[in-house]
Design a protein around this motif. Structure first.
Motif, PDB file in Angstrom:
ATOM      1  N   TRP A 105      -4.502   5.142   6.711  1.00  0.00           N
ATOM      2  CA  TRP A 105      -4.332   5.649   8.078  1.00  0.00           C
ATOM      3  C   TRP A 105      -3.364   6.824   8.119  1.00  0.00           C
ATOM      4  O   TRP A 105      -3.510   7.719   8.960  1.00  0.00           O
ATOM      5  CB  TRP A 105      -3.896   4.532   9.029  1.00  0.00           C
ATOM      6  N   PRO A 138      -0.979   4.514   2.550  1.00  0.00           N
ATOM      7  CA  PRO A 138      -1.939   3.921   3.485  1.00  0.00           C
ATOM      8  C   PRO A 138      -2.989   4.923   3.964  1.00  0.00           C
ATOM      9  O   PRO A 138      -2.674   6.073   4.292  1.00  0.00           O
ATOM     10  CB  PRO A 138      -1.052   3.454   4.647  1.00  0.00           C
ATOM     11  N   ASP A 161       0.868  -1.176   0.000  1.00  0.00           N
ATOM     12  CA  ASP A 161       0.000   0.000   0.000  1.00  0.00           C
ATOM     13  C   ASP A 161       0.905   1.227   0.000  1.00  0.00           C
ATOM     14  O   ASP A 161       1.519   1.547   1.008  1.00  0.00           O
ATOM     15  CB  ASP A 161      -0.907  -0.012   1.227  1.00  0.00           C
ATOM     16  N   GLU A 178      -1.672  -2.592   4.139  1.00  0.00           N
ATOM     17  CA  GLU A 178      -1.858  -1.249   4.685  1.00  0.00           C
ATOM     18  C   GLU A 178      -0.553  -0.597   5.130  1.00  0.00           C
ATOM     19  O   GLU A 178      -0.554   0.308   5.969  1.00  0.00           O
ATOM     20  CB  GLU A 178      -2.864  -1.266   5.859  1.00  0.00           C
ATOM     21  N   HIS A 179       0.565  -1.052   4.546  1.00  0.00           N
ATOM     22  CA  HIS A 179       1.859  -0.466   4.878  1.00  0.00           C
ATOM     23  C   HIS A 179       2.727  -0.349   3.642  1.00  0.00           C
ATOM     24  O   HIS A 179       2.563  -1.090   2.666  1.00  0.00           O
ATOM     25  CB  HIS A 179       2.579  -1.298   5.944  1.00  0.00           C
ATOM     26  N   GLU A 180       3.663   0.593   3.721  1.00  0.00           N
ATOM     27  CA  GLU A 180       4.598   0.846   2.643  1.00  0.00           C
ATOM     28  C   GLU A 180       5.855  -0.001   2.804  1.00  0.00           C
ATOM     29  O   GLU A 180       6.104  -0.582   3.875  1.00  0.00           O
ATOM     30  CB  GLU A 180       4.980   2.328   2.637  1.00  0.00           C
TER      31      GLU A 180
END
Length: 303
Positions: A67, A65, A62, A120-122
């Motif tokens: 968030w 993200p 992602d 949901e993280h790079e």
């Protein structure tokens, strides 16, 4: 040979390869393969030069993200392709590069290099978690200065910095960060929060540049220390205190955006060199005109 793990900021490298290798490099059907060949050549050089015993291609599952965007809506907003559905941010990637990404993954697979991402993280977060929990020295290969925050001389975590090109690779340790920015690597995330970063859509604190940020961090140690000193009237100049106080809402959320994750968990994977499937690698090279680039990568990995 001393064990050492190399963590690739993969997208950083394949973007650099795409723009650094002529797009006239194609497969027999005319498909561009410049990014694939460039990335293979980079891997060959990196492995030959720094001699890791383990290697991971860290991946953006992602790239932006939600968030992080919820905390700072401008985060990477300038890189989003316009006219896409809400909640489906698509990064602007040149079509000839986009078409090569599946082939890049195939090439990494036949070379036995694990591709590791996290929902949901790079890739930065994957690198942060793997580097933090590594039980051996770590080389992080990137052109992204945000990852300077991970440098740890005591644990042997350093950056192989690609910003000046593959012919001018630079090892960045704490002394290099201190010499360049006036802060220690452990302070770099707070420094980036204060200074901001237009390339990531981070506004920073208006009127606080690199020199002011470094001076404040030198005096007070951390962003929390600076904010406490602002509250009691002892930080910097009256103008600086006013600017930091005015940015309170931003400073409440920005550290969570800038600091990479360090506590992710992953399914087991084998990152040791020597797991290449040579017949499959040669077949892939033949099909896609990867030629000497694949050969060089295989040779470097089979030390």
């Amino acid at each position: 040979m001393t064990d050492r793990i190399m963590l690739l900021d993969t997208a950083s490298l394949y973007f650099r390869a795409f723009y650094g290798v002529p797009d006239k490099v194609t497969a027999a059907d005319g498909t561009s393969v410049n990014a694939v060949r460039g990335l293979l050549d980079m891997i060959a050089k990196l492995v030959s030069t720094y001699e890791p015993t383990r290697l991971v291609a860290c991946w953006d599952d992602d790239w932006r993200p939600a968030w992080r965007v919820d905390l700072i809506p401008s985060y990477k907003a300038h890189r989003v392709v316009e006219a896409v559905p809400v909640g489906a941010d698509v990064e602007e990637v040149p079509d000839p590069l986009e078409a090569q990404i599946p082939l890049i993954r195939k090439a990494l697979a036949v070379l036995g290099i694990p591709v590791v991402g996290a929902a949901e993280h790079e890739a930065d977060d994957v690198i942060g978690a793997l580097a933090t929990h590594a039980d051996v020295p770590v080389d992080i290969v990137t052109g992204d200065r945000d990852l300077f925050q991970l440098i740890d001389d005591e644990r042997g975590v350093r950056i192989v910095y690609t910003a000046r090109g593959m012919s001018n690779l630079e090892i960045v340790d704490d002394a290099a960060v201190l010499g360049r920015y006036g802060v220690h690597a452990a302070q770099y995330a707070d420094f980036a929060v204060l200074r901001g970063d237009p390339s990531d859509g981070l506004p920073g604190v208006s009127g606080i540049g690199e020199k002011s940020a470094a001076s404040l961090l030198t005096a007070h140690g951390s962003l929390d220390g600076i904010r406490a000193a602002v509250a009691d009237g002892s930080a910097g100049t009256p103008s600086q205190r006013a600017k930091i106080a005015a940015a309170a809402d931003y400073l409440d959320v920005a550290p969570a955006v800038v600091r990479v994750a360090r506590d992710l968990t992953f399914a087991p994977f084998d990152d040791h060199l020597g797991a290449a499937d040579e017949p499959a690698a040669h077949a892939l090279a033949e099909r896609w005109n990867l030629g000497s680039s694949m050969t060089r990568a295989l040779t470097a990995l089979d030390r």
